[in-house]
Design a protein around this motif. Structure first.
Motif, PDB file in Angstrom:
ATOM      1  N   ALA A   1      53.358  26.774  69.412  1.00  0.00           N
ATOM      2  CA  ALA A   1      53.535  25.197  69.288  1.00  0.00           C
ATOM      3  C   ALA A   1      54.893  24.589  68.671  1.00  0.00           C
ATOM      4  CB  ALA A   1      52.334  24.681  68.514  1.00  0.00           C
ATOM      5  N   GLY A   2      55.407  25.721  68.187  1.00  0.00           N
ATOM      6  CA  GLY A   2      56.847  25.773  67.546  1.00  0.00           C
ATOM      7  C   GLY A   2      56.637  24.878  66.127  1.00  0.00           C
ATOM      8  N   VAL A   3      55.611  24.886  65.433  1.00  0.00           N
ATOM      9  CA  VAL A   3      55.351  24.370  64.048  1.00  0.00           C
ATOM     10  C   VAL A   3      55.216  25.356  62.856  1.00  0.00           C
ATOM     11  CG1 VAL A   3      54.320  22.218  64.933  1.00  0.00           C
ATOM     12  CG2 VAL A   3      53.004  24.127  64.483  1.00  0.00           C
ATOM     13  N   PRO A   4      55.176  24.865  61.698  1.00  0.00           N
ATOM     14  CA  PRO A   4      54.985  25.910  60.534  1.00  0.00           C
ATOM     15  C   PRO A   4      53.671  26.293  60.641  1.00  0.00           C
ATOM     16  CG  PRO A   4      56.263  23.826  59.887  1.00  0.00           C
ATOM     17  CD  PRO A   4      55.783  23.716  61.280  1.00  0.00           C
ATOM     18  N   PRO A   5      53.180  27.608  60.160  1.00  0.00           N
ATOM     19  CA  PRO A   5      51.915  28.115  59.924  1.00  0.00           C
ATOM     20  C   PRO A   5      50.952  27.189  59.226  1.00  0.00           C
ATOM     21  CG  PRO A   5      53.316  29.731  59.441  1.00  0.00           C
ATOM     22  CD  PRO A   5      54.236  28.477  59.675  1.00  0.00           C
ATOM     23  N   GLN A   6      51.298  26.217  58.242  1.00  0.00           N
ATOM     24  CA  GLN A   6      50.420  25.492  57.522  1.00  0.00           C
ATOM     25  C   GLN A   6      50.040  24.152  58.326  1.00  0.00           C
ATOM     26  OE1 GLN A   6      53.674  26.248  56.827  1.00  0.00           O
ATOM     27  NE2 GLN A   6      54.650  24.291  55.664  1.00  0.00           N
TER      28      GLN A   6
ATOM     29  N   LEU B   1      34.027  23.784  64.909  1.00  0.00           N
ATOM     30  CA  LEU B   1      33.049  23.394  64.099  1.00  0.00           C
ATOM     31  C   LEU B   1      33.092  23.579  62.512  1.00  0.00           C
ATOM     32  CD1 LEU B   1      29.833  24.688  66.109  1.00  0.00           C
ATOM     33  CD2 LEU B   1      30.391  22.507  65.785  1.00  0.00           C
ATOM     34  N   GLY B   2      33.160  22.336  62.023  1.00  0.00           N
ATOM     35  CA  GLY B   2      33.755  22.641  60.557  1.00  0.00           C
ATOM     36  C   GLY B   2      35.074  21.904  60.367  1.00  0.00           C
ATOM     37  N   GLU B   3      34.747  21.005  59.069  1.00  0.00           N
ATOM     38  CA  GLU B   3      36.173  20.166  58.961  1.00  0.00           C
ATOM     39  C   GLU B   3      37.353  21.024  58.181  1.00  0.00           C
ATOM     40  OE1 GLU B   3      35.372  16.619  56.870  1.00  0.00           O
ATOM     41  OE2 GLU B   3      33.532  15.796  58.117  1.00  0.00           O
ATOM     42  N   GLU B   4      37.045  22.293  57.967  1.00  0.00           N
ATOM     43  CA  GLU B   4      37.823  23.082  57.497  1.00  0.00           C
ATOM     44  C   GLU B   4      38.909  23.670  58.624  1.00  0.00           C
ATOM     45  OE1 GLU B   4      34.097  23.848  55.276  1.00  0.00           O
ATOM     46  OE2 GLU B   4      34.818  23.683  57.440  1.00  0.00           O
ATOM     47  N   ASN B   5      38.811  23.392  59.906  1.00  0.00           N
ATOM     48  CA  ASN B   5      39.696  23.633  60.990  1.00  0.00           C
ATOM     49  C   ASN B   5      40.656  22.347  60.832  1.00  0.00           C
ATOM     50  OD1 ASN B   5      38.684  26.017  62.455  1.00  0.00           O
ATOM     51  ND2 ASN B   5      36.872  24.835  62.528  1.00  0.00           N
ATOM     52  N   ILE B   6      41.902  22.442  60.568  1.00  0.00           N
ATOM     53  CA  ILE B   6      42.871  21.531  60.308  1.00  0.00           C
ATOM     54  C   ILE B   6      44.159  21.945  61.120  1.00  0.00           C
ATOM     55  CG2 ILE B   6      41.813  20.730  58.090  1.00  0.00           C
ATOM     56  CD1 ILE B   6      44.101  22.093  56.872  1.00  0.00           C
ATOM     57  N   MET B   7      44.618  20.899  61.655  1.00  0.00           N
ATOM     58  CA  MET B   7      46.039  20.959  62.173  1.00  0.00           C
ATOM     59  C   MET B   7      46.640  19.598  62.188  1.00  0.00           C
ATOM     60  SD  MET B   7      45.253  21.192  66.398  1.00  0.00           S
ATOM     61  CE  MET B   7      44.195  22.604  66.198  1.00  0.00           C
ATOM     62  N   SER B   8      47.867  19.258  62.340  1.00  0.00           N
ATOM     63  CA  SER B   8      48.493  18.171  62.153  1.00  0.00           C
ATOM     64  C   SER B   8      48.618  17.468  63.766  1.00  0.00           C
ATOM     65  CB  SER B   8      50.070  18.577  61.808  1.00  0.00           C
ATOM     66  OG  SER B   8      50.913  19.122  62.838  1.00  0.00           O
TER      67      SER B   8
END
Length: 444
Positions: free
Chosen positions: A295-300, A310-317
């Motif tokens: 995707a060309g984005v920083p790992p964070q 499943l789970g709100e711990e899956n996050i992405m910008s």
């Protein structure tokens, strides 16, 4: 192992050299260039390029104002602006963003990351092979020994697949098995990954005399005249760590190609399939890392705990989510495919979006949790082309968020003009409609 066909490419170039004669009185005669020189001077046409993530600067002021109004409306309803994320771009031009680089709960947008890494790993034509073998001879309708099934983790091995294999075994003269059903490796069925449960489902599926009601229901969807398999197994389901000696292959079953599996996974937002794919590529950490690079984005900006969302711990910008769609498009393009081959098309594909009021011909993935509603993909328009967008909403307002997402997209389509057909860059390859799973006898 997973079967990935060798890809070959043949390029046929037809060149026509046009020559205009010079008037001798106006210009000196010149040497006519050779055919080789003419060919060398004609550039090879470049394939259309999928855009990359737009730079953060210089968003469109009009679109930015509309997004600000959308965020302010949510804030007035009690939904904090820091829990909302937006990214919109046309080509490589940023239209608007709100918290574009801030990781937020992604819900089933996670499946786009899983889809991308699965395509990178197996290729769109990859197939999961399930092999059926025997430990003894076939005599008088009996397999005198065990029936052995070796799986590769086919994520869409369901009743119909078992029925097809049962029919192939009947064609070979097998109606009874004196021994056990032995399960090896990763055999899944009806989205069950426990080998004993999956094995018992298979045992039922190959014997039409003991079908449960749901198997009977699925049989009714098959073409009229499809045979009802009858393979009775005398023993039990047994899980083995290693294959028995002198194993004789009988039937080989090939799954749908990977891109068709992903399309079905995304149409119905199938969580078990997503988990199987994530496991097959190395787990959620591998998905996170490879997806961020693609995707060309920083790992964070992409952090996942599973492959389904499943789970709100899956996050992405929001920016990362957009980058995943663009990377998915780039991955498919060399194979004459688009994201329409892997993601649901509104108004054309069955699935969980059927009841949504999303503009027709949008190619999108939704995501929902108790406190999360997300929608992302490509919005085709007349004046802005295909607009890549991500909307991520947080708060206890699932149905309300959906209505407001739809209203926002409809507002932009009204402003930019709706399309009457899918644009080429979003249109699925029509040849993919012929792809099916299949079973073949490997020993007569």
């Amino acid at each position: 192992m997973l079967k990935t066909p060798r890809l070959t490419a043949a390029v046929l170039v037809t060149l026509s050299v046009l020559m205009t004669a010079c008037n001798p009185s106006e210009a000196p005669q010149t040497e006519v260039p050779s055919a080789e020189a003419s060919i060398a001077e004609i550039p090879t046409p470049e394939p259309p390029q999928t855009p990359k993530i737009a730079p953060l600067d210089n968003p469109d002021p009009t679109v930015t104002a509309a997004i600000a109004q959308y965020i302010n409306s949510l804030s007035s309803q009690g939904f904090a602006s820091e829990n909302q994320g937006i990214w919109m771009q046309s080509g490589e031009t940023l239209l608007a963003q709100h918290q574009g680089t801030t990781p937020l709960p992604a819900a089933s947008l996670t499946k786009i990351a899983t889809s991308l890494v699965a395509l990178q790993t197996f290729g769109p034509e990859g197939e999961f092979v399930t092999q059926i073998s025997a430990t003894g001879p076939i005599e008088n309708g009996e397999l005198q020994g065990d029936l052995v099934i070796q799986g590769e983790g086919d994520p869409l091995f369901v009743w119909e697949e078992a029925m097809a294999i049962g029919n192939r075994l009947n064609e070979m003269g097998i109606q009874r098995v004196t021994g056990d059903l032995v399960i090896l490796d990763k055999f899944y069925m009806n989205f069950e990954t426990d080998p004993t449960i999956a094995g018992n489902l298979f045992l039922e599926g190959i014997n039409g005399q003991i079908w449960p009601g749901e198997a009977e229901t699925q049989y009714q969807t098959l073409p009229p005249g499809t045979a009802r398999p009858q393979v009775a197994i005398a023993g039990t389901v047994r899980v083995a760590a290693a294959p028995p000696a002198e194993l004789q292959p009988l039937v080989r079953h090939y799954s749908l190609p990977v891109v068709e599996l992903l399309k079905r996974m995304n149409q119905y937002s199938n969580n078990p399939m997503a988990e199987m794919f994530a496991d097959a590529v190395g787990g959620p950490q591998v998905v996170s890392q490879k997806a961020a690079v693609a995707a060309g984005v920083p790992p964070q900006e992409i952090q996942l705990i599973n492959g389904s969302g499943l789970g709100e711990e899956n996050i992405m910008s929001p920016r990362a989510a957009c980058g995943l769609f663009l990377a998915l498009e780039r991955e498919l393009q060399p194979h004459n495919m688009t994201i329409g081959d892997a993601i649901a098309i509104v108004g054309q594909d069955e699935g969980i979006l059927n009841q949504r009021q999303i503009p027709r011909f949008s190619v999108v993935k939704s995501g929902s949790l108790n406190y999360v509603s997300a929608l992302a993909g490509a919005l085709p328009t007349q004046t802005q082309g295909s607009v890549w967008f991500v909307i991520m909403n947080g708060g206890s307002n699932l149905e309300g968020f959906r209505v407001q997402q739809e209203a926002l997209l409809t507002q932009f389509v009204t402003q930019w003009g709706s399309v009457t057909a899918l644009p080429p860059e979003l249109s699925p390859n029509p040849l993919r409609k012929t792809k099916t799973s299949r079973s073949e006898i490997v020993k007569q």
